[in-house]
Design an enzyme around this catalytic site. Structure first.
Site, PDB file in Angstrom:
ATOM      1  CB  THR A 220       0.542  -2.551   4.067  1.00 25.09           C
ATOM      2  OG1 THR A 220       1.385  -2.391   5.023  1.00 25.09           O
ATOM      3  CG2 THR A 220       0.345  -0.851   3.291  1.00 25.09           C
TER       4      THR A 220
ATOM      5  CE  LYS B 208       4.115  -0.362   6.686  1.00 26.76           C
ATOM      6  NZ  LYS B 208       3.625  -1.690   6.614  1.00 26.76           N
TER       7      LYS B 208
END
Length: 290
Positions: A104, A179
């Site tokens: 991420t 995300k």
């Protein structure tokens, strides 16, 4: 584990990043039909693949040269950049191969990595995953992908080994946006749950049946269902820190949007900060499964 020289030439996946999220993905890949090559900065990280079929590369360059697809699952964008450039990953990958980032990070950094890789003839996909370790081992992650259509199509079967859903969110950087927004909403839901639990406590309502109603009814959410199976009193403090890191990324990704982004960010951060206390309150009023 075998020596790299013993691996025949065929479609091979290289994997770097055997942490909390990367290790279970690598384990699933090792048990799949894809030959797996791994490299780790710390040899102890390789213990996660003990008993699984894989090849250990001595260097990043060796892994790059042996792989058709290289997957990174590292903690920070700066780690990806270091491995890709200073570590020699890009200059040793074969033209036409694909570099996947399962970590991420910032959408802007995803686009930057794609730009750096382009002169080498390498396509970069940002493909962060959602679901956590337990979901990864169950092969039910959601993989959110940013990048060109043709490259996504070439690795969809690979992602399917550990994913229940594969969502192509758009061009480079879109996977990271997906995300980060997913994480922000989950933390906002944690804040919603905290407020409901506090209200019920003030009314002296029995929490166990109320929680059963909320989990079973239309108000349920992944955030609520995660308490117990994935979020526990033992790991809630650690998860809080990871969530706050994600919110720092979210804040930077939406910088410039003004008050609307601030309201979202503030509520999500509050949900993250309360996670240990909320987890303890829910655990105290949840009957363990028989």
């Amino acid at each position: 584990m075998t020596d790299l020289a013993e691996t025949p030439t065929r479609r091979t996946v290289g994997f770097i990043g055997l942490g909390d999220q990367g290790a279970p993905i690598a384990q699933v890949l090792a048990d799949s039909p894809y030959p797996l090559v791994v490299w780790a900065r710390r040899p102890a990280s390789l213990d996660a693949l003990s008993g699984h079929s894989c090849t250990v590369a001595a260097t990043v360059a060796e892994l790059a040269a042996a792989s058709d697809v290289v997957a990174l699952c590292l903690s920070r964008d700066s780690d990806n950049l270091h491995i890709a450039v200073e570590g020699g990953l890009l200059e040793n990958m074969r033209p036409g191969s694909i570099l996947v980032n399962h970590g991420t990070g910032l959408p802007s950094r995803a686009r930057h990595l794609a730009d750096l890789a382009a002169p080498y003839g390498i396509t970069v996909l940002d493909a962060p995953v959602s679901g956590g370790r337990t979901v990864a081992l169950a092969r039910e992650l959601t993989t959110i992908v940013g990048g060109p259509d043709d490259a996504v199509g070439r690795v969809t079967d690979l992602f399917a080994t550990f994913s229940k859903r594969i969502i192509h969110a758009g061009p480079a950087g879109s996977g990271q946006f997906g995300k980060l927004f997913n994480n922000a909403l989950m933390m906002m839901n944690q804040q919603n749950i905290a407020e409901i639990v506090e209200t019920a406590t003030q009314l002296e309502l029995p929490l166990q049946p109320l929680l059963e109603v909320l989990r079973s009814g239309s108000a349920t959410s992944f955030a609520l269902q995660a308490f117990g199976p994935s979020v526990t009193t033992a790991n809630a403090a650690h998860l809080r820190e990871l969530e706050l890191i994600d919110m720092d990324l979210f804040r930077e990704a939406v910088d410039g949007l003004g008050d609307q982004a601030k309201r979202v960010t503030d509520r999500a951060v509050s949900g993250a900060e309360q996670l240990p206390e909320l987890t303890a309150a829910i655990a105290a009023h949840t009957t363990p499964a028989a």
